[in-house]
Design an enzyme around this catalytic site. Sequence first.
Site, short mmCIF file in Angstrom:
data_model
loop_
_atom_site.label_atom_id
_atom_site.label_comp_id
_atom_site.label_asym_id
_atom_site.label_seq_id
_atom_site.Cartn_x
_atom_site.Cartn_y
_atom_site.Cartn_z
N ASP A 1 -116.43 69.05 -15.70
CA ASP A 1 -114.77 69.15 -15.10
C ASP A 1 -113.12 68.61 -15.62
O ASP A 1 -113.45 67.71 -15.61
CB ASP A 1 -114.82 68.53 -13.04
CG ASP A 1 -116.26 69.01 -12.84
OD1 ASP A 1 -116.80 69.98 -12.80
OD2 ASP A 1 -116.46 68.20 -12.16
N SER B 1 -120.40 62.90 -8.59
CA SER B 1 -120.40 61.89 -7.29
C SER B 1 -120.71 62.76 -6.26
O SER B 1 -120.95 62.65 -5.13
CB SER B 1 -119.29 61.40 -7.47
OG SER B 1 -118.15 61.51 -6.70
N CYS C 1 -125.11 55.08 -15.77
CA CYS C 1 -124.93 56.41 -16.58
C CYS C 1 -123.91 56.80 -15.92
O CYS C 1 -122.99 57.86 -16.65
CB CYS C 1 -126.52 57.12 -15.89
SG CYS C 1 -126.39 57.59 -14.51
N ARG C 2 -123.27 56.06 -15.27
CA ARG C 2 -122.03 56.75 -14.51
C ARG C 2 -120.75 56.56 -15.55
O ARG C 2 -120.69 54.98 -15.19
CB ARG C 2 -121.15 56.10 -12.69
CG ARG C 2 -120.76 56.61 -12.26
CD ARG C 2 -119.88 56.58 -11.03
NE ARG C 2 -118.69 56.78 -10.40
CZ ARG C 2 -118.12 57.75 -10.41
NH1 ARG C 2 -119.50 58.64 -10.45
NH2 ARG C 2 -116.78 58.64 -9.90
N ASN D 1 -120.11 62.88 -14.56
CA ASN D 1 -120.56 62.28 -13.72
C ASN D 1 -120.25 64.05 -12.56
O ASN D 1 -119.78 64.02 -12.34
CB ASN D 1 -118.93 61.53 -13.24
CG ASN D 1 -119.40 60.11 -14.34
OD1 ASN D 1 -120.04 59.68 -15.13
ND2 ASN D 1 -118.37 58.97 -13.82
N ASP E 1 -116.61 66.09 -21.18
CA ASP E 1 -116.73 66.16 -20.26
C ASP E 1 -117.02 66.89 -19.42
O ASP E 1 -116.26 68.30 -20.15
CB ASP E 1 -115.43 65.34 -19.58
CG ASP E 1 -116.02 65.39 -18.08
OD1 ASP E 1 -116.68 64.91 -17.70
OD2 ASP E 1 -114.56 65.19 -17.71
#
Length: 182
Positions: A11, A54, A106-107, A52, A9
């Site tokens: 962040d 967003s 995908c999220r 992700n 991941d």
Amino acid sequence: MKGKAVFLDRDGVINMDHGYVYRPEEFEFIEGVFDACRHFHRLGYLLIVVTNQSGIARGKYTEQDFQALTEWMKARFASEGAPLAHVYYCPHHPDHGKVDERNCNCRKPRPGMLVAGIHDYGLTAENCIMIGDKRADMEAASAAGIGRRVLVKSGQSLSPSDLSTAHSVWPSIHEATRAILA
């Protein structure tokens, strides 16, 4: 071991999660991330980021902003001897953006980015590791059949039920590296 990768991941694992980071001057690498990634790279693991984003759907920054930061980040990893094979990202959010993109695969916690990496690089999911800082990372990894799920506490606050989704939990990627490979 054939076809192995460490999925990371972004962040909270690679960089401090300051919220909607899209400029290099705001990007703060987590201490020890390059050492950890160099170690995995030397052991033959591909390094693949699954993130992700967003902030794109929310209008906080553009895909071009994200791509520019990603190219800068990839150059830093390469210069540190830990090249990133790929950066997969989800620009969607279930409450923002185009209606037809709100229910994407995908999220995270959906496994789409990990499945794409497994397919694109001919990986064996059981030989792969996912390092994340959220339950959604672990749920995506589980759904994709990833063999080892590791949560790090360098990002989000984690509940006991969040912790139960991982095989192991560590303060950061740096501390997790030796234990993962032991």
